[in-house]
Enzyme design. Structure first.
Site, PDB file in Angstrom:
ATOM      1  N   GLU A 160      -4.964  -4.856  10.691  1.00 39.89           N
ATOM      2  CA  GLU A 160      -3.915  -3.853  10.869  1.00 39.89           C
ATOM      3  C   GLU A 160      -4.169  -3.085  12.163  1.00 39.89           C
ATOM      4  O   GLU A 160      -4.986  -2.155  12.185  1.00 39.89           O
ATOM      5  CB  GLU A 160      -3.915  -2.850   9.712  1.00 39.89           C
ATOM      6  CG  GLU A 160      -3.658  -3.454   8.346  1.00 39.89           C
ATOM      7  CD  GLU A 160      -3.085  -2.427   7.375  1.00 39.89           C
ATOM      8  OE1 GLU A 160      -1.958  -2.626   6.941  1.00 39.89           O
ATOM      9  OE2 GLU A 160      -3.763  -1.423   7.086  1.00 39.89           O
ATOM     10  N   LYS A 189       0.072   4.244  -0.224  1.00 45.46           N
ATOM     11  CA  LYS A 189      -0.586   5.439   0.351  1.00 45.46           C
ATOM     12  C   LYS A 189      -0.350   6.625  -0.597  1.00 45.46           C
ATOM     13  O   LYS A 189      -0.273   6.413  -1.807  1.00 45.46           O
ATOM     14  CB  LYS A 189      -0.078   5.682   1.768  1.00 45.46           C
ATOM     15  CG  LYS A 189      -0.176   4.400   2.623  1.00 45.46           C
ATOM     16  CD  LYS A 189       0.062   4.592   4.075  1.00 45.46           C
ATOM     17  CE  LYS A 189      -0.068   3.237   4.778  1.00 45.46           C
ATOM     18  NZ  LYS A 189       0.026   3.328   6.235  1.00 45.46           N
ATOM     19  N   GLY A 238       3.059   2.287  10.727  1.00 46.33           N
ATOM     20  CA  GLY A 238       4.062   3.339  10.590  1.00 46.33           C
ATOM     21  C   GLY A 238       4.836   3.647  11.861  1.00 46.33           C
ATOM     22  O   GLY A 238       5.519   4.668  11.940  1.00 46.33           O
ATOM     23  N   SER A 245       3.809  -2.210  10.225  1.00 47.32           N
ATOM     24  CA  SER A 245       5.258  -2.292  10.446  1.00 47.32           C
ATOM     25  C   SER A 245       5.856  -3.632  10.036  1.00 47.32           C
ATOM     26  O   SER A 245       6.781  -4.130  10.684  1.00 47.32           O
ATOM     27  CB  SER A 245       5.598  -1.963  11.907  1.00 47.32           C
ATOM     28  OG  SER A 245       5.271  -0.613  12.181  1.00 47.32           O
ATOM     29  N   GLU A 270      -6.664   4.713   8.021  1.00 46.87           N
ATOM     30  CA  GLU A 270      -6.517   6.140   7.701  1.00 46.87           C
ATOM     31  C   GLU A 270      -7.797   6.679   7.076  1.00 46.87           C
ATOM     32  O   GLU A 270      -8.170   7.837   7.310  1.00 46.87           O
ATOM     33  CB  GLU A 270      -5.289   6.338   6.792  1.00 46.87           C
ATOM     34  CG  GLU A 270      -3.992   6.133   7.574  1.00 46.87           C
ATOM     35  CD  GLU A 270      -2.835   5.564   6.787  1.00 46.87           C
ATOM     36  OE1 GLU A 270      -2.845   5.613   5.544  1.00 46.87           O
ATOM     37  OE2 GLU A 270      -1.895   5.039   7.434  1.00 46.87           O
ATOM     38  N   ASN A 280       0.872  -1.178   0.000  1.00 46.40           N
ATOM     39  CA  ASN A 280       0.000   0.000   0.000  1.00 46.40           C
ATOM     40  C   ASN A 280       0.904   1.221   0.000  1.00 46.40           C
ATOM     41  O   ASN A 280       1.510   1.544   1.016  1.00 46.40           O
ATOM     42  CB  ASN A 280      -0.893  -0.033   1.250  1.00 46.40           C
ATOM     43  CG  ASN A 280      -1.708   1.246   1.403  1.00 46.40           C
ATOM     44  OD1 ASN A 280      -1.757   2.072   0.487  1.00 46.40           O
ATOM     45  ND2 ASN A 280      -2.349   1.404   2.552  1.00 46.40           N
ATOM     46  N   HIS A 338      -9.325   1.162   5.147  1.00 48.11           N
ATOM     47  CA  HIS A 338      -8.034   1.343   5.834  1.00 48.11           C
ATOM     48  C   HIS A 338      -8.243   2.275   7.022  1.00 48.11           C
ATOM     49  O   HIS A 338      -9.063   3.194   6.965  1.00 48.11           O
ATOM     50  CB  HIS A 338      -7.014   1.930   4.858  1.00 48.11           C
ATOM     51  CG  HIS A 338      -5.623   1.915   5.409  1.00 48.11           C
ATOM     52  ND1 HIS A 338      -5.185   2.860   6.308  1.00 48.11           N
ATOM     53  CD2 HIS A 338      -4.591   1.054   5.225  1.00 48.11           C
ATOM     54  CE1 HIS A 338      -3.931   2.578   6.643  1.00 48.11           C
ATOM     55  NE2 HIS A 338      -3.544   1.488   6.001  1.00 48.11           N
TER      56      HIS A 338
END
Ligand code: 13P
Length: 268
Positions: free
Chosen positions: A183, A29, A189, A229, A115, A27, A113
């Site tokens: 996730e 992003k 991250g 990660s 985000e 991904n 996701h």
């Protein structure tokens, strides 16, 4: 002796996967311009030189799906989108539909996701509608779920994720059109990952929800990815865990060298 070797370097092929073929998805992003195609070309060459026993997917920004798929589609790496609208078409300025992703050469789309859930307020219901739109368009939805740090610290991680699984998947989901991605929000991250015991417990919980709802045969055929990660240094250990059918990789998918090192977990 052999047992010790196995523990020292876990092999993903030894676990019972009910025939599920792993998927390793990148991904990107909101990263990457057209020039980043050089990384895709490098990845394609590495995958062709030594094919992993896994499907390989890159989800670049939507603007890059078409040129990447045109240049490198059907060569061992698939392409997909990072989001789609829940409607098939209409007055939704700035959005793209699942059919547009497919038209551009995409075979998959990530939906829900964390985000998107946190920055754009996407609820389980919205995510479910987006996954249904992907299925109507004939592409695979990668449906993301995951708890926040506060939810984990409150001991609610499994409850929260189980509920997300229940409500983020449309009725017509099946092993051919749907991939789950667990996730944990706090692992994205950050360089942090859950313990291997926690990953196994969560993937088992997700599997249990899937088999309860879609039946044992279908639920056992659906792939469940781990994301958060994943790096070359931890991929082999994580990907060897029970019910982990691949990875959804953020930062480490941007460089072909790193992403390819993750794929080594599926090379003998
Ligand atoms: P990182 O691998 O950078 O933690 O990102 C994970 C992710 O969000 C993939 O969708």
């Amino acid at each position: 002796m052999a047992g010790r070797e196995l523990r020292a370097k876990p092999r993903v092929m030894t676990k019972d996967t009910h025939g599920r073929r792993p998927l390793v998805a990148g991904n990107w992003k909101m990263n990457g311009l057209f020039a980043a195609g050089a990384e895709v070309e490098s990845l394609v060459n590495r995958v062709r030189a030594s094919a992993p026993a896994a499907d390989v997917l890159i989800c670049p920004p939507a603007t890059l799906i078409r040129p990447f798929a045109a240049a490198w589609g059907q060569r061992g790496v698939a392409f997909g989108g990072q989001d789609c609208h829940h409607a098939d078409e209409g007055a939704f300025t700035g959005d793209i539909s699942a059919a547009m992703i497919r038209d551009a050469g995409g075979d998959y789309v990530i939906v829900g996701h964390s985000e998107r859930r946190s920055y754009y307020g996407e609820t389980d219901q919205v995510v479910s509608h987006k996954a249904a739109a992907a299925h109507r368009a004939g592409i695979v939805s990668i449906v993301c779920v995951g708890e926040t740090l506060a939810e984990r610290e409150a001991g609610r991680a499994i409850d929260v994720v189980s509920q997300q699984v229940d409500f983020s998947l449309p009725t017509l989901s099946n092993a051919g059109n749907t991939v789950l991605a667990y996730e944990p929000v706090w692992a994205i991250g950050t360089g942090k990952t859950p313990s291997t015991d926690d990953i196994v417990a969560m993937h088992h919980a997700v599997r249990t929800r899937l088999t309860a709802r879609f039946g044992a045969a279908e639920g056992n055929r659906m792939r469940i990815l781990y994301g958060g990660s994943v790096k070359p240094a931890n991929a082999r250990e994580i990907l060897a865990l029970a019910d982990v059918d691949g990875a959804l990789v953020g930062g480490a998918s941007l460089l072909a060298r790193d992403f390819d090192a993750i794929l080594d977990a599926y090379r003998s």
